[in-house]
Design a protein around this motif. Structure first.
Motif, PDB file in Angstrom:
ATOM      1  N   HIS A 488      73.960 125.053  12.220  1.00 27.59           N
ATOM      2  CA  HIS A 488      74.464 125.889  11.123  1.00 27.59           C
ATOM      3  C   HIS A 488      75.908 125.563  10.807  1.00 27.59           C
ATOM      4  O   HIS A 488      76.289 125.459   9.640  1.00 27.59           O
ATOM      5  CB  HIS A 488      74.326 127.363  11.506  1.00 27.59           C
ATOM      6  CG  HIS A 488      72.939 127.876  11.290  1.00 27.59           C
ATOM      7  ND1 HIS A 488      72.548 129.155  11.570  1.00 27.59           N
ATOM      8  CD2 HIS A 488      71.832 127.256  10.815  1.00 27.59           C
ATOM      9  CE1 HIS A 488      71.274 129.294  11.287  1.00 27.59           C
ATOM     10  NE2 HIS A 488      70.817 128.145  10.818  1.00 27.59           N
ATOM     11  N   HIS A 491      76.058 122.432   8.982  1.00 27.46           N
ATOM     12  CA  HIS A 491      75.460 122.534   7.667  1.00 27.46           C
ATOM     13  C   HIS A 491      76.270 123.386   6.716  1.00 27.46           C
ATOM     14  O   HIS A 491      76.608 122.978   5.613  1.00 27.46           O
ATOM     15  CB  HIS A 491      74.048 123.110   7.827  1.00 27.46           C
ATOM     16  CG  HIS A 491      73.191 122.905   6.636  1.00 27.46           C
ATOM     17  ND1 HIS A 491      73.033 123.861   5.665  1.00 27.46           N
ATOM     18  CD2 HIS A 491      72.446 121.836   6.241  1.00 27.46           C
ATOM     19  CE1 HIS A 491      72.239 123.406   4.724  1.00 27.46           C
ATOM     20  NE2 HIS A 491      71.859 122.160   5.060  1.00 27.46           N
ATOM     21  N   ASP A 492      76.574 124.583   7.221  1.00 27.93           N
ATOM     22  CA  ASP A 492      77.203 125.548   6.312  1.00 27.93           C
ATOM     23  C   ASP A 492      78.713 125.396   6.237  1.00 27.93           C
ATOM     24  O   ASP A 492      79.313 125.639   5.194  1.00 27.93           O
ATOM     25  CB  ASP A 492      76.872 126.978   6.750  1.00 27.93           C
ATOM     26  CG  ASP A 492      75.386 127.232   6.733  1.00 27.93           C
ATOM     27  OD1 ASP A 492      74.658 126.385   6.167  1.00 27.93           O
ATOM     28  OD2 ASP A 492      74.940 128.238   7.310  1.00 27.93           O
ATOM     29  N   GLY A 493      79.285 125.031   7.342  1.00 23.71           N
ATOM     30  CA  GLY A 493      80.744 124.946   7.349  1.00 23.71           C
ATOM     31  C   GLY A 493      81.228 123.575   6.948  1.00 23.71           C
ATOM     32  O   GLY A 493      81.672 123.353   5.811  1.00 23.71           O
ATOM     33  N   LEU A 495      79.721 120.763   6.327  1.00 18.17           N
ATOM     34  CA  LEU A 495      79.096 120.054   5.201  1.00 18.17           C
ATOM     35  C   LEU A 495      79.596 120.590   3.855  1.00 18.17           C
ATOM     36  O   LEU A 495      79.926 119.837   2.937  1.00 18.17           O
ATOM     37  CB  LEU A 495      77.572 120.213   5.315  1.00 18.17           C
ATOM     38  CG  LEU A 495      76.738 119.113   4.697  1.00 18.17           C
ATOM     39  CD1 LEU A 495      77.117 117.754   5.232  1.00 18.17           C
ATOM     40  CD2 LEU A 495      75.248 119.391   4.961  1.00 18.17           C
ATOM     41  N   ALA A 496      79.645 121.918   3.771  1.00 21.47           N
ATOM     42  CA  ALA A 496      80.075 122.539   2.526  1.00 21.47           C
ATOM     43  C   ALA A 496      81.514 122.149   2.189  1.00 21.47           C
ATOM     44  O   ALA A 496      81.842 121.833   1.029  1.00 21.47           O
ATOM     45  CB  ALA A 496      79.971 124.055   2.654  1.00 21.47           C
ATOM     46  N   ARG A 497      82.305 122.127   3.241  1.00 24.55           N
ATOM     47  CA  ARG A 497      83.705 121.793   2.977  1.00 24.55           C
ATOM     48  C   ARG A 497      83.870 120.332   2.609  1.00 24.55           C
ATOM     49  O   ARG A 497      84.605 119.994   1.676  1.00 24.55           O
ATOM     50  CB  ARG A 497      84.561 122.151   4.199  1.00 24.55           C
ATOM     51  CG  ARG A 497      84.760 123.664   4.285  1.00 24.55           C
ATOM     52  CD  ARG A 497      85.230 124.095   5.613  1.00 24.55           C
ATOM     53  NE  ARG A 497      86.658 123.837   5.759  1.00 24.55           N
ATOM     54  CZ  ARG A 497      87.344 124.229   6.841  1.00 24.55           C
ATOM     55  NH1 ARG A 497      86.701 124.849   7.823  1.00 24.55           N
ATOM     56  NH2 ARG A 497      88.617 123.967   6.919  1.00 24.55           N
ATOM     57  N   PHE A 499      81.715 118.634   1.107  1.00 23.43           N
ATOM     58  CA  PHE A 499      81.218 118.516  -0.266  1.00 23.43           C
ATOM     59  C   PHE A 499      82.273 118.955  -1.286  1.00 23.43           C
ATOM     60  O   PHE A 499      82.569 118.258  -2.261  1.00 23.43           O
ATOM     61  CB  PHE A 499      79.951 119.369  -0.417  1.00 23.43           C
ATOM     62  CG  PHE A 499      79.545 119.612  -1.825  1.00 23.43           C
ATOM     63  CD1 PHE A 499      79.029 118.549  -2.605  1.00 23.43           C
ATOM     64  CD2 PHE A 499      79.700 120.866  -2.415  1.00 23.43           C
ATOM     65  CE1 PHE A 499      78.677 118.784  -3.924  1.00 23.43           C
ATOM     66  CE2 PHE A 499      79.338 121.079  -3.743  1.00 23.43           C
ATOM     67  CZ  PHE A 499      78.822 120.045  -4.500  1.00 23.43           C
ATOM     68  N   GLU A 531      78.192 112.958   4.722  1.00 18.42           N
ATOM     69  CA  GLU A 531      77.547 114.262   4.518  1.00 18.42           C
ATOM     70  C   GLU A 531      76.059 114.199   4.852  1.00 18.42           C
ATOM     71  O   GLU A 531      75.516 115.057   5.549  1.00 18.42           O
ATOM     72  CB  GLU A 531      77.689 114.685   3.046  1.00 18.42           C
ATOM     73  CG  GLU A 531      78.974 115.420   2.745  1.00 18.42           C
ATOM     74  CD  GLU A 531      79.058 115.736   1.257  1.00 18.42           C
ATOM     75  OE1 GLU A 531      78.164 116.446   0.760  1.00 18.42           O
ATOM     76  OE2 GLU A 531      79.985 115.226   0.608  1.00 18.42           O
ATOM     77  N   ARG A 535      73.981 116.144   7.669  1.00 21.78           N
ATOM     78  CA  ARG A 535      72.855 116.996   7.347  1.00 21.78           C
ATOM     79  C   ARG A 535      71.624 116.620   8.172  1.00 21.78           C
ATOM     80  O   ARG A 535      70.942 117.477   8.738  1.00 21.78           O
ATOM     81  CB  ARG A 535      72.530 116.875   5.858  1.00 21.78           C
ATOM     82  CG  ARG A 535      71.730 118.049   5.362  1.00 21.78           C
ATOM     83  CD  ARG A 535      71.531 117.993   3.892  1.00 21.78           C
ATOM     84  NE  ARG A 535      70.978 116.692   3.513  1.00 21.78           N
ATOM     85  CZ  ARG A 535      70.625 116.385   2.271  1.00 21.78           C
ATOM     86  NH1 ARG A 535      70.803 117.260   1.297  1.00 21.78           N
ATOM     87  NH2 ARG A 535      70.135 115.194   1.970  1.00 21.78           N
TER      88      ARG A 535
END
Lengths: 686, 225
Positions: A488, A491-493, A495-497, A499, A531, A535
């Motif tokens: 998570h 993925h959420d931290g 990866l999002a950043r 991106f 990225e 993922r």
């Protein structure tokens, strides 16, 4: 008067026979002549048998034999010869020598602890006492002999002793007891044995009943005796004696014709006159007396005189007394009182000299009849003597009773001892039994304890397994949680950043030159790849979760790996992916795991296998656990196959599984546990 | 075309919001006829407020919607998906561009079923150029799906397997490692019911007599999860 006849006639006869038997018995052990002294003694004793020797010569021989025998070193031989010599002394009526020798013999016998020899001693003493007419001592000795024979279980000799005692008792007028001993003697005889003793017993009973005036019984027993005469050893005078005895009963019953007839039958034996002149004299005397009583005067005087002549010739004083008494009666009848008185006096004198009390009484009675003038004196003498005799008899009877009582006490004590022995052996047996029972129970208890401990250990093992499983689950869970968390996070931290950074950068448009733009674009692409990788990583982290469902099989493979290293075998673990272990109840898994463990343990301990295959498969409606090894195997028919297999069976039973163990010596072992799929999963529902 | 279109960006990352703004501004620069009024919300609460309390009679025209968002404080809005439903309810004309990092088939499909968005962007597939193109295309009434999404749709069109929502949910839960005993709390079925569906699923995916893993791998391969 007739009574007297029997004593004289039978008493020495009985002794002779018994003496012979007694000797025979010892002779049986005299199988070889083992030494020079023995052979010397033997020759001396052989010499003794020669007839022409005088008594003093014979005595010298016996003394010589005794001297030789004292030099013997072997007690058993010594006792044998002493016994022989003492017997011969008894025959020679050397009573003091006999007694000395007998005492010595007894000492030797006791030293040898030989009951048979002790019995022999008493037997001989009995004979000795009855010879010197000491009835009570004779009875006592026979009784002792009987006891000793009884102790060594010698029935035949016991019967003989009974006969001897019956004989002594009858002589002392103890008729009832005498009868009892005679019957005892008969009851101890069996049909195969020598019939002589049986004849003697019958004859004795015949005489006994005669004494007791039961003539019918008496005739009956004499007939019985006559019946077995035919099987008795030939050349003896059993028949004639019995006939004589029988005739006396008829005489008493005043059947004189029958009595005479019987006597005639006895007299048919033509050899009697020469060989058994004593009996012959008796027969003709008795016949004459019968005729006299029957009032047949057929050369009566001549007949009486013939008998008397024979007796005088034989120096048979007792016989002479009878003959004189008969003659006195004859002359009394013929009214020749002078002759009658002379014969009666003679009978009285001889009987007084010999101490034959009954004959004294009879002659006194005769005297009172033949000499009426002195009748009162004779009668007084008669009464005094008779009274003293009766008293004497009573005393003797009392003595017998005492001996009887004492021996019975002894017997009772023996019996008591026997009972005691039985009790002792019984109680000791019981004690032993209870001791062994106790021991058995103790062992059983300790066995039970061991079993209980084993069971407890099993319980602990299961707990350990359970804990292991739980731990496995926990770590697995933790691992999964951690993975999910990382996934998570990625993925959420991150990866999002990443991106947002990339997109943001993309809109900056700070670069002008084409070359730089290209470079910028390639970096952006690189960033995008990073990225993507993150993922994928995040996904993979999560998807690995699937493997965590195989907790049970992981445990199994761990077990196998560990044990294979220990036991030095290769292993294969095959498992069907379609089995949802997470749905199977822990109990089933625990038991399956334990069974595998047990099997592997056995393989390491006994099978010496190179390869072990464990498979968990599902086929149709059955789940199957199979453990195959290529070890030494065992005989499945053997009853005691150890606790391991029993445990496995009980485990299988507890989870409603079927277990099958196939094995052959040197051919490996196959263990198959099968559970219906339904059971496997239904259990999981609970 | 209206003078001013209202755009709502819902994303919990300010940087991403900025990136979207940049993209929108670039669109405005390149297309003079497009005029946009941009607002953003960084959590479910503010997003819900902006969706439900509109101060003009016209609603939102374009919404950028992130799926994974911190839940609202009252726990009634849990994700972008719930917000999407609110948007569809309150602003029927609004065009929705879902932008998410999710790339698993199950979630994508679920979003398609519930929101049927005009744009579906997978953040990692995205670059500034595609983003701008997607915005323009959608503003002009078209649709745009990222490559991953398009591929999935094609795959689904291709195979004939038809399973319902619950089946997919079961598959998904299994794939993320949910335990069987916990499944009845998630799926409105009993264990037996789930077991039965699983058996049917295995038949459908042709993985009978194999484990769950085989089923999941197959389902994933075929684009169901």
């Amino acid at each position: 008067m007739v009574l007297r006849d029997f004593y004289r006639c039978y008493f020495p006869f009985a002794i002779l026979i018994c003496l012979n038997l007694s000797c025979n018995q010892v002779d049986n052990s005299d199988y070889i002549i083992p030494c020079i002294e023995c052979s010397k003694i033997e020759t001396v004793l052989d010499e003794f048998k020669l007839n022409h020797l005088t008594k003093s010569q014979k005595l010298d021989l016996l003394n010589e034999a005794y001297e030789l025998s004292t030099q013997l070193k072997v007690d058993s031989l010594k006792s044998l010869y002493i016994f022989k010599i003492s017997n011969k002394m008894l025959k020679l009526k050397e009573y003091s020598s006999f007694r000395d020798l007998s005492e010595e013999y007894l000492l030797l016998a006791e030293e040898l602890n030989d009951t048979m020899r002790i019995a022999d001693y008493y037997w001989n003493m009995g004979l000795y006492y009855s010879k010197i007419e000491v009835s009570d001592s004779a009875f006592y000795s026979f009784k002792k002999a009987s006891q000793n024979f009884s102790n060594v279980g010698h029935k035949y000799y016991e019967a003989k002793m009974d006969y001897n005692m019956a004989f002594i008792l009858r002589r002392s007028k103890n008729y009832i007891e005498s009868e009892a001993y005679a019957f005892n003697s008969i009851s101890k005889l069996n049909s195969q044995e020598n019939k002589v003793l049986l004849y003697r017993d019958y004859n004795h009973l015949g005489l006994l009943y005669y004494d007791m005036k039961q003539y019918d019984y008496s005739i009956n027993y004499h007939q019985k005796a006559l019946n077995i005469v035919s099987v008795l050893p030939k050349g003896n005078i059993y028949l004639e004696r019995s006939l004589n005895n029988l005739s006396l009963i008829y005489q008493k019953q005043e059947k004189y014709d029958l009595a005479i007839e019987t006597l005639n039958e006895a007299l048919e034996n033509s050899s009697l006159r020469e060989k058994h002149s004593n009996l012959y004299a008796k027969l003709i005397d008795n016949k004459a007396f019968c005729m006299f009583l029957n009032e047949e005067d057929d050369n009566l005087l001549q007949r009486f005189n013939e008998a008397l002549a024979i007796r005088q010739n034989l120096e048979n004083e007792a016989g002479i007394v009878i003959s004189h008494s008969h003659l006195a009666q004859y002359f009394l009848k013929k009214k020749d009182s002078m002759k009658a008185l002379a014969y009666a006096k003679s009978a009285y004198e001889i009987s007084s000299r010999l101490g034959m009390n009954r004959d004294i009484l009879e002659s006194l009675e005769l005297l009172s009849k033949t000499d009426p003038s002195h009748a009162t004196g004779y009668m007084n003498q008669y009464t005094v003597l008779n009274d003293s005799l009766i008293q004497q008899e009573r005393k003797i009877r009392e003595k017998f009773t005492r001996i009887q009582f004492e021996t019975e006490n002894y017997m009772a004590a023996n019996e008591n001892l026997k009972k005691k022995n039985i009790w002792i052996s019984l109680t000791s047996g019981l004690a032993l039994f209870s001791l062994s029972l106790f021991f058995f129970l103790y062992r059983q208890r300790s066995k039970n304890k061991t079993l209980l401990l084993e069971q407890q250990q099993h319980g602990f093992n299961e707990e350990i397994y359970d804990l292991m499983l739980k731990k496995q689950n926990r770590t697995e869970e933790g691992r999964i949680q951690e993975r999910v968390r990382i996934s998570h996070e990625l993925h959420d931290g991150i990866l999002a950043r990443l991106f947002s950074v990339r997109i943001g950068l993309g809109f900056l448009n700070v670069l002008d030159s084409n070359k730089e733009k290209e470079q910028y674009d390639s970096f952006m692409k690189e960033l995008q790849l990073v990225e993507k990788e993150i993922r994928t990583l995040s996904h993979d982290l999560k998807n690995d979760d699937l493997s965590s469902k195989k907790d049970f099989t992981i445990l199994l493979s761990e077990l196998l790996e560990e044990q294979s290293r220990l036991g030095g075998f290769r292993f294969q673990l095959k498992q069907d992916q379609s089995i949802a272990w997470n749905r199977v109840d822990e109990m089933i898994k625990i038991n399956l795991y334990r069974m595998v463990q047990e099997a592997i343990c056995n393989i390491i301990k006994y099978a010496k296998a190179d390869e072990v295959k464990v498979s968990l498969t599902r086929e149709n409606d059955f789940f199957e656990l199979r453990i195959v090894d290529d070890g030494v195997g065992f005989d499945t028919n053997k009853k005691n196959n150890g606790i391991g297999l029993k445990n496995m069976a009980s485990r299988a039973n507890s989870i409603a599984a079927k277990i099958q163990i196939k094995s052959q010596v040197n051919n490996g072992t196959i263990i198959t546990v099968s559970i219906p799929t339904k059971t496997l999963y239904h259990e999981g529902k609970k | 075309m209206k003078e001013k279109n209202k755009v709502l960006i819902i994303d919990d990352h300010p940087l991403i919001c900025d990136a979207y703004r940049s993209a929108l501004q670039q669109v405005m620069r390149e297309h003079k006829n497009i005029n946009l009024k941009i607002e953003s919300a960084e959590n479910c609460d503010s997003a819900r407020e902006k969706i439900t309390n509109t101060w003009t009679e016209e609603g939102w025209d374009l919404v950028f919607l992130d799926i994974r968002l911190p839940a609202s404080k009252d726990r009634r809005v849990l994700s972008g998906e719930d917000l999407g439903e609110l948007i569809r309810e309150n602003h029927p004309l609004a065009k929705i561009i879902v932008a998410t990092t999710f790339n698993d088939n199950y979630r994508i499909q679920n979003i398609f079923n519930s929101l049927n968005p005009e744009g579906f962007l997978i953040k990692n597939d995205l670059d500034p150029k595609e983003l701008v193109n997607a915005i323009v295309k959608i503003m002009q009434g078209g649709v745009h799906y990222s490559q991953t999404v398009s591929n999935l749709m094609r795959k689904k069109m291709h195979n004939s397997i038809n399973i319902d929502k619950i089946d997919r949910q079961i598959l998904y839960e299994l794939s993320v490692g949910t335990k069987m005993k916990d499944l009845p709390n998630i799926v409105p079925l009993s264990i037996a019911g789930i077991e039965k569906r699983k058996r049917i699923l295995k038949e459908i995916f042709d993985v009978e007599d194999q484990g769950d893993k085989a089923l999941i791998l197959k389902a994933r391969e075929l684009g169901f999860i």
